[in-house]
Design a protein around this motif. Structure first.
Motif, PDB file in Angstrom:
ATOM      1  N   HIS B  46      29.503 111.299   9.189  1.00 29.84           N
ATOM      2  CA  HIS B  46      28.969 109.940   9.207  1.00 29.84           C
ATOM      3  C   HIS B  46      29.937 108.981   8.516  1.00 29.84           C
ATOM      4  O   HIS B  46      30.138 109.026   7.290  1.00 29.84           O
ATOM      5  N   GLY B  47      30.551 108.128   9.298  1.00 31.94           N
ATOM      6  CA  GLY B  47      31.659 107.308   8.803  1.00 31.94           C
ATOM      7  C   GLY B  47      31.301 106.398   7.640  1.00 31.94           C
ATOM      8  O   GLY B  47      32.001 106.360   6.625  1.00 31.94           O
ATOM      9  N   GLU B  48      30.212 105.668   7.756  1.00 27.78           N
ATOM     10  CA  GLU B  48      29.878 104.700   6.710  1.00 27.78           C
ATOM     11  C   GLU B  48      29.631 105.396   5.382  1.00 27.78           C
ATOM     12  O   GLU B  48      30.015 104.900   4.323  1.00 27.78           O
ATOM     13  N   THR B  49      28.968 106.556   5.431  1.00 29.26           N
ATOM     14  CA  THR B  49      28.726 107.292   4.195  1.00 29.26           C
ATOM     15  C   THR B  49      30.037 107.800   3.603  1.00 29.26           C
ATOM     16  O   THR B  49      30.249 107.765   2.381  1.00 29.26           O
ATOM     17  N   GLN B  50      30.917 108.266   4.490  1.00 27.77           N
ATOM     18  CA  GLN B  50      32.217 108.719   3.996  1.00 27.77           C
ATOM     19  C   GLN B  50      32.953 107.573   3.283  1.00 27.77           C
ATOM     20  O   GLN B  50      33.535 107.756   2.215  1.00 27.77           O
ATOM     21  N   LYS B  71      39.479 106.185   4.659  1.00 28.40           N
ATOM     22  CA  LYS B  71      40.215 106.222   5.917  1.00 28.40           C
ATOM     23  C   LYS B  71      39.517 107.157   6.905  1.00 28.40           C
ATOM     24  O   LYS B  71      39.409 106.861   8.096  1.00 28.40           O
ATOM     25  N   LYS B  72      39.028 108.310   6.406  1.00 28.90           N
ATOM     26  CA  LYS B  72      38.322 109.254   7.254  1.00 28.90           C
ATOM     27  C   LYS B  72      37.092 108.575   7.858  1.00 28.90           C
ATOM     28  O   LYS B  72      36.829 108.674   9.062  1.00 28.90           O
ATOM     29  N   GLY B  73      36.348 107.869   6.985  1.00 31.88           N
ATOM     30  CA  GLY B  73      35.143 107.186   7.443  1.00 31.88           C
ATOM     31  C   GLY B  73      35.474 106.169   8.515  1.00 31.88           C
ATOM     32  O   GLY B  73      34.788 106.072   9.539  1.00 31.88           O
ATOM     33  N   LEU B  74      36.556 105.438   8.309  1.00 35.87           N
ATOM     34  CA  LEU B  74      36.949 104.413   9.253  1.00 35.87           C
ATOM     35  C   LEU B  74      37.312 105.045  10.602  1.00 35.87           C
ATOM     36  O   LEU B  74      36.938 104.543  11.657  1.00 35.87           O
ATOM     37  N   ARG B  75      38.011 106.166  10.546  1.00 31.61           N
ATOM     38  CA  ARG B  75      38.380 106.859  11.786  1.00 31.61           C
ATOM     39  C   ARG B  75      37.138 107.284  12.562  1.00 31.61           C
ATOM     40  O   ARG B  75      37.093 107.234  13.774  1.00 31.61           O
ATOM     41  N   ASN B  76      36.125 107.693  11.813  1.00 31.29           N
ATOM     42  CA  ASN B  76      34.922 108.161  12.464  1.00 31.29           C
ATOM     43  C   ASN B  76      34.051 107.035  12.994  1.00 31.29           C
ATOM     44  O   ASN B  76      33.173 107.275  13.808  1.00 31.29           O
ATOM     45  N   ASP B  77      34.251 105.840  12.495  1.00 40.38           N
ATOM     46  CA  ASP B  77      33.388 104.738  12.922  1.00 40.38           C
ATOM     47  C   ASP B  77      34.159 103.426  12.863  1.00 40.38           C
ATOM     48  O   ASP B  77      33.980 102.616  11.952  1.00 40.38           O
ATOM     49  N   LEU B  78      35.050 103.261  13.854  1.00 34.99           N
ATOM     50  CA  LEU B  78      35.916 102.084  13.837  1.00 34.99           C
ATOM     51  C   LEU B  78      35.160 100.777  14.099  1.00 34.99           C
ATOM     52  O   LEU B  78      35.691  99.694  13.902  1.00 34.99           O
ATOM     53  N   MET B  79      33.941 100.904  14.560  1.00 33.20           N
ATOM     54  CA  MET B  79      33.183  99.702  14.917  1.00 33.20           C
ATOM     55  C   MET B  79      32.260  99.269  13.791  1.00 33.20           C
ATOM     56  O   MET B  79      31.452  98.370  13.969  1.00 33.20           O
ATOM     57  N   SER B  80      32.358  99.931  12.651  1.00 34.17           N
ATOM     58  CA  SER B  80      31.402  99.617  11.589  1.00 34.17           C
ATOM     59  C   SER B  80      31.956  98.540  10.659  1.00 34.17           C
ATOM     60  O   SER B  80      33.063  98.671  10.121  1.00 34.17           O
ATOM     61  N   HIS B  81      31.203  97.480  10.462  1.00 31.28           N
ATOM     62  CA  HIS B  81      31.671  96.455   9.525  1.00 31.28           C
ATOM     63  C   HIS B  81      31.668  96.984   8.111  1.00 31.28           C
ATOM     64  O   HIS B  81      32.487  96.600   7.282  1.00 31.28           O
ATOM     65  N   THR B  82      30.744  97.903   7.832  1.00 36.54           N
ATOM     66  CA  THR B  82      30.702  98.464   6.482  1.00 36.54           C
ATOM     67  C   THR B  82      32.013  99.194   6.159  1.00 36.54           C
ATOM     68  O   THR B  82      32.591  99.013   5.080  1.00 36.54           O
ATOM     69  N   LYS B 102      43.160  91.476   6.426  1.00 39.06           N
ATOM     70  CA  LYS B 102      43.078  92.099   7.750  1.00 39.06           C
ATOM     71  C   LYS B 102      41.770  92.879   7.886  1.00 39.06           C
ATOM     72  O   LYS B 102      41.087  92.802   8.916  1.00 39.06           O
ATOM     73  N   CYS B 103      41.439  93.641   6.856  1.00 41.19           N
ATOM     74  CA  CYS B 103      40.220  94.454   6.907  1.00 41.19           C
ATOM     75  C   CYS B 103      38.985  93.561   7.047  1.00 41.19           C
ATOM     76  O   CYS B 103      38.089  93.853   7.840  1.00 41.19           O
ATOM     77  N   TYR B 104      38.946  92.488   6.282  1.00 39.61           N
ATOM     78  CA  TYR B 104      37.781  91.608   6.332  1.00 39.61           C
ATOM     79  C   TYR B 104      37.651  90.982   7.703  1.00 39.61           C
ATOM     80  O   TYR B 104      36.557  90.849   8.246  1.00 39.61           O
TER      81      TYR B 104
END
Lengths: 169, 858
Positions: B46-50, B71-82, B102-104
């Motif tokens: 679960h990306g956001e939790t990671q 980074k792992k979380g982001l890879r798993n959920d690139l569409m998450s604003h969190t 850039k991230c924001y």
């Protein structure tokens, strides 16, 4: 702590005197003992040991610096000894000096008077006399002490002032 | 990558995740971490939790792991604003603002109306001075929350910074309108400050009439009465309504008669600034007279007219000014007089007057003639006169006379600390840094509780390369409870100490240590810049708008500060020296070690190593004994700064040089250094730009560019540049050979890559126009014809190939040189490429007589 002269300076005739001839006494502390050292090196020929200054710092009210316009220009140091054959203490003045340029303005008298007052007000009236061993034959110096109740005593050559006893001339 | 699937958690976990977010807000990182791990047990991908786990980890001092999980979380959920938001937070915490932005921006793609993220983004944008982006973000914020006054003001500021004054004013006016509809519940101060801010925007738009009208309109609502009045006086002055402006400035002076700005305003309103002619001078004098009678206690009104008056009148006013000061005993008296010395005639008058005091006080205890009875001056007056004279002669570098005066003063009153400090200063100027240090230490011993003298003494010890003594002395006044007293100085951003340490290290050839100190100063400036971050939100909330704008402008000019300037120039020089003489390339040390022989240098290095070892041993022992607090403290593993010696010298030098060029672009020295760095980097167009700018600056007289050394240095740098360009043109066809020597691999290639033909043409044209002769040698010949004007230039010409004889006339005239010049001439004569032993020795003998106290020539 700086204490101003308790007695109103009768010589301060006008405001200029009061403003530009300011006189005061200052405590001797480990932080300013260097000033006493610097003074004594100029005033006296004899050099004092480091222990002398270490002890002086511990004398509390019985060692003082004289300030003129906030500049340190004179000082007095004493030691305490027991009077032979008595439980009383005598105060021995070890150094009393004012820089040449600042003499005849009452600073030496301020320093000495302070020691006399302190002796008189000492706890349990434990102090009975003040001694001074003069290294000089200077008439002015002699008169200075005699004017403040000091008198020659015995053969030691020391001048002595009795405390809390009728002053003998 | 699993895109959206897996984002939705079952209701139990979903509630838990929400709780985790709360825990982060409440800074309960340990509990947050545990709960995140609990979710990850069931949903390990679960990306956001990671990402949240990573965020918690980084707050628990496990930053690397933290980044990994984010980074792992982001890879798993690139569409998450969190996930993006968390990644942005990580970068922001590391002050990596560009990445954070850039991230924001990415986070906002997926959640367009997240106030938290938009607000954070706006703060990052203003921090990076991205005004366009800031303006856009501020628009979004206001459209989302039009009732919040902070967002109105924020938008106005964004337009103000873009210099779109009209729009900024419209925003402010619209906001005022909306306020009127509400009941009056805005605190007075905030309202007043907003109105004054609006006035400032009008003023900066250049429409002073409008500003004045507006100012009158808001009068009743402004609580900063003085600020209001100052603005009014300023607007009137800018509008040329001089008579009215004069009235305002007079009223202001009535409130504070010691304010330079008010007095200057008044003089401007009377047209009495700049070069004054006869009648104007008279007017200025009359005005000052009148003010003097009205405000007898104002110091600046007594002091300012000394600038105007001349001759007999100057003599009289100087008398009136000096006597009370000397009677009272004002230690800073000479400092407030010495700027008059630019006028040689006035300097002479001051000398005569004060010498007169000295004689008269000595004879009669009076400033002039015989004292009336009872009106004698105090003995301290004589003392302060001697003190003044000592400073006077020191200023004129008449060391012998200065010493006589100060010694007489010390015999008069040996307990005055200022006297000893001045004596130390005279000795320093006379070139005897050791005696200076000893005297300063005497001053310190006289008053052990004075931090100023303690610091001065430390500085003199460092000037004398007594690092250990200096550290011992300075620690007397650092916080006693900290484990490493010197680290306390770093925490306090004590820059003078770092700078003096760096200089001392350079002198001793301890280049790594020097660079470490210099980078420490650079870091202080980074920190000061970073520290403004909180004010972007605080100032808007508290409506301290005018002060906030000031802050932004101060931060923009931050690296123009003298401390930075000095540190950066030393750093650039040190890196260039390192580059020119790589450590392993045999002869001599790098940097300032040129004065030392090889054996001396090795000995010094050995000694430094030993001392460092001993020191680290001590601190290690301290860590062991003083428990957990010290154990947590960072132990410096690189005392010698070796990591700086492994860096790319030219890249590091360029970083400093770039700051110098942008922030101190009006100084010749910055451009000389810029030219040197860019020449070595084979960036010839940039080097050319610096050389051209430097010549342009030299042709205009200015105080900071006046030293004849600059002309000499620029000449050397220009020839170096030209030779390098010629060498680079030769390279045209030949392939660049691979660097061979060990040290060079890490460094920039010593040979230039082939130049583009257009660049060659451009350089040829510009060089022809700039130097006006055909070859560097011819240019040097031209230069040496004019070089007779200063010994520095003559030396530079000789070093660049002109016959050594052009220095001879200067060498025989050593008396007219400053000590600094004499030393650099001797160094130039005795080192390559001149290395003329006979001339050097002859010069040294002459210099020894001219500078009897200087230890360098002994």
């Amino acid at each position: 702590m700086t204490t101003t002269d308790p007695q109103p300076d009768v010589e301060a005739k006008n405001s200029m005197q009061a403003k530009y001839f300011r006189k005061a006494l200052n405590d001797l502390t480990p932080n300013n003992v260097g000033q006493l050292k610097a003074l004594n090196e100029v005033i006296f020929t004899e050099k004092q040991s480091d222990d002398f200054y270490k002890d002086a710092v511990k004398s509390e009210e019985f060692a003082k610096l004289a300030l003129f316009n906030d500049i340190c220009v004179g000082g007095i140091t004493t030691t305490k000894e027991t009077v032979e054959g008595s439980d009383k203490t005598k105060v021995v003045i070890t150094t009393l000096g004012v820089l040449n340029a600042y003499r005849r303005m009452g600073l030496g008298a301020m320093l000495l008077d302070h020691i006399i007052t302190q002796s008189e007000e000492a706890k349990d009236k434990a102090i009975s006399e003040i001694h001074v061993n003069l290294q000089t034959k200077d008439e002015g110096v002699l008169a200075f002490f005699k004017g403040r109740g000091f008198a020659a005593k015995g053969s030691s050559g020391a001048l002595v002032r009795l405390i809390n006893a009728p002053v003998s001339a | 990558m699993p895109p959206k699937q897996g984002r939705e958690l079952p209701s139990k976990e979903s509630a838990l995740f929400k709780a985790i977010l709360k825990l982060y807000e409440h800074k309960q990182y340990k509990r947050g971490l545990k709960q995140a791990e609990q979710i990850l047990k069931k949903f390990p991908e679960h990306g956001e939790t990671q990402a949240m786990k990573g965020l918690f980890l980084s707050h628990l001092n496990r930053k690397e792991e933290g980044y990994e999980f984010v980074k792992k979380g982001l890879r798993n959920d690139l569409m998450s604003h969190t996930c993006w938001h968390v990644y942005g937070l990580m970068h922001r915490a590391d002050k990596n603002y560009d990445e954070a932005i850039k991230c924001y921006v990415n986070a906002l793609k997926f959640d367009k109306e997240n106030m938290q993220i938009i607000r954070d983004l706006s703060l990052l944008q203003i921090q990076m001075r991205n005004y366009e982006g800031y303006n856009e973000t501020r628009h979004t914020l206001l459209s989302l929350r039009p009732t919040n006054k902070m967002y109105w003001v924020g938008l106005a500021i964004s337009y103000h910074m873009l210099q779109k004054y009209d729009t900024a004013l419209n925003v402010l006016s619209a906001f005022e309108e909306s306020l009127k509809e509400q009941t009056d519940n805005v605190p007075d101060y905030e309202n007043s400050e907003m109105l004054m801010y609006k006035n400032l925007v009008i003023e900066e738009s250049g429409d002073y009439q409008k500003a004045l009208t507006h100012l009158e309109e808001i009068r009743g609502k402004v609580v900063d009465k003085r600020g209001w009045k100052e603005a009014k006086a300023r607007h009137l002055l800018n509008l040329g309504k001089l008579a009215q402006s004069e009235v305002e400035y007079r009223q202001l002076l009535d409130q504070n008669a010691d304010c330079h700005a008010y007095l200057e305003g008044l003089l401007k309103a009377r047209g009495l600034v700049g070069d004054l002619d006869g009648t104007q001078l008279e007017k200025a004098q009359r005005l000052m007279n009148e003010l003097g009678l009205k405000y007898p206690r104002s110091h600046i009104i007594k002091r300012t007219p000394l600038k105007y008056v001349k001759g007999e009148a100057f003599h009289r006013m100087l008398d009136e000014y000096l006597q009370p000061m000397l009677r009272k005993g004002v230690p800073s008296l000479f400092v407030s007089i010495k700027d008059l010395y630019t006028n040689a005639e006035k300097a002479k008058t001051v000398e005569e007057v004060v010498l007169g005091y000295k004689n008269s006080l000595k004879a009669n205890a009076s400033f002039s003639g015989k004292a009336a009875d009872g009106a004698e001056e105090p003995p301290t007056a004589y003392l302060w006169v001697l003190y003044f004279l000592a400073q006077h002669y020191d200023y004129k570098r008449e060391t012998k006379k200065a010493l006589e005066c100060i010694d007489e003063a010390l015999a008069h009153t040996p307990t005055l600390v200022e006297l000893l400090m001045t004596k130390a200063r005279i000795l320093k100027h006379g070139g005897d840094s050791e005696a200076a240090m000893k005297t300063m230490n005497k001053a310190r011993e006289i008053d052990l509780q004075d931090r100023f003298i303690n610091s001065k003494c430390t500085k003199y010890m460092l000037r004398n390369d007594k690092m250990e003594d200096a550290e011992k002395t300075i620690t007397l006044f650092t916080r006693s409870e900290s484990a490493d007293p010197l680290a306390d100085l770093t925490d306090m951003q004590c820059m003078w100490f770092a700078l003096e340490c760096a200089k001392s290290h350079v002198r001793k050839g301890e280049v790594g240590r020097a660079l470490k100190r210099l980078h420490q100063i650079e870091q202080h400036f980074c920190d000061i810049y970073d520290d403004q971050f909180d004010f972007h939100s605080y100032s808007l909330r508290k409506m301290t708008l005018r002060a906030y704008i000031d802050l932004l402008r101060v931060e923009d000019r931050l690296r123009g500060h003298p401390f930075f300037y000095e540190a950066a120039t030393i750093a650039v020089r040190t890196y260039i020296a390192l580059y020119d003489k790589p450590k392993h390339a045999g002869s001599g040390g790098a940097g300032g070690a040129e004065g030392l022989s090889e054996a001396d240098r090795k000995k010094a290095e050995r000694k430094a190593r030993k001392a460092a070892l001993k020191k680290s041993g001590e601190s290690a022992a301290a860590t062991e004994t003083s428990g957990t607090a010290a154990a947590n403290a960072k132990v410096d593993k690189d005392v010698d700064g070796t990591k700086f010696l492994d860096a790319n010298y030219l890249d590091e030098a360029e970083k400093f040089a770039r700051n110098l060029l942008t922030m101190s672009g009006d100084r010749v020295e910055a451009h000389i250094l810029g030219a040197q760095v860019y020449t070595r980097k084979h960036k010839y167009l940039l080097a050319l730009k610096s050389v051209k700018r430097a010549y342009a600056l030299l042709s205009k007289p200015s105080a900071s560019n006046a030293s004849p050394q600059f002309a000499a240095d620029l000449h050397v740098a220009a020839i170096e540049f030209w030779n390098a360009v010629n060498a680079a043109k030769e390279q045209k066809a030949a392939p660049v050979p691979a660097p061979t020597k060990g040290q060079e691999t890490a460094q920039y290639p010593t040979q230039s890559p082939p130049l583009h033909p257009t660049v060659v043409t451009l350089l040829d044209e510009e060089i022809a126009a700039l130097f006006k002769v055909a070859t560097p040698a011819a240019f040097n010949t031209e230069f040496s014809k004019n070089a007779v004007s200063s010994p520095e230039s003559a030396l530079a010409a000789a070093q660049s190939g002109a016959p050594i004889t052009i220095l001879d006339s200067h060498c025989s005239d050593v008396k007219r040189m400053s000590l600094q010049t004499a030393i650099s001439i001797h160094k130039g004569l005795s080192s390559s490429p001149i290395a003329d032993r006979t001339r050097a020795d002859k010069f040294r003998d002459a210099a020894r007589t001219a500078f009897p106290t200087a230890t360098y020539f002994k």
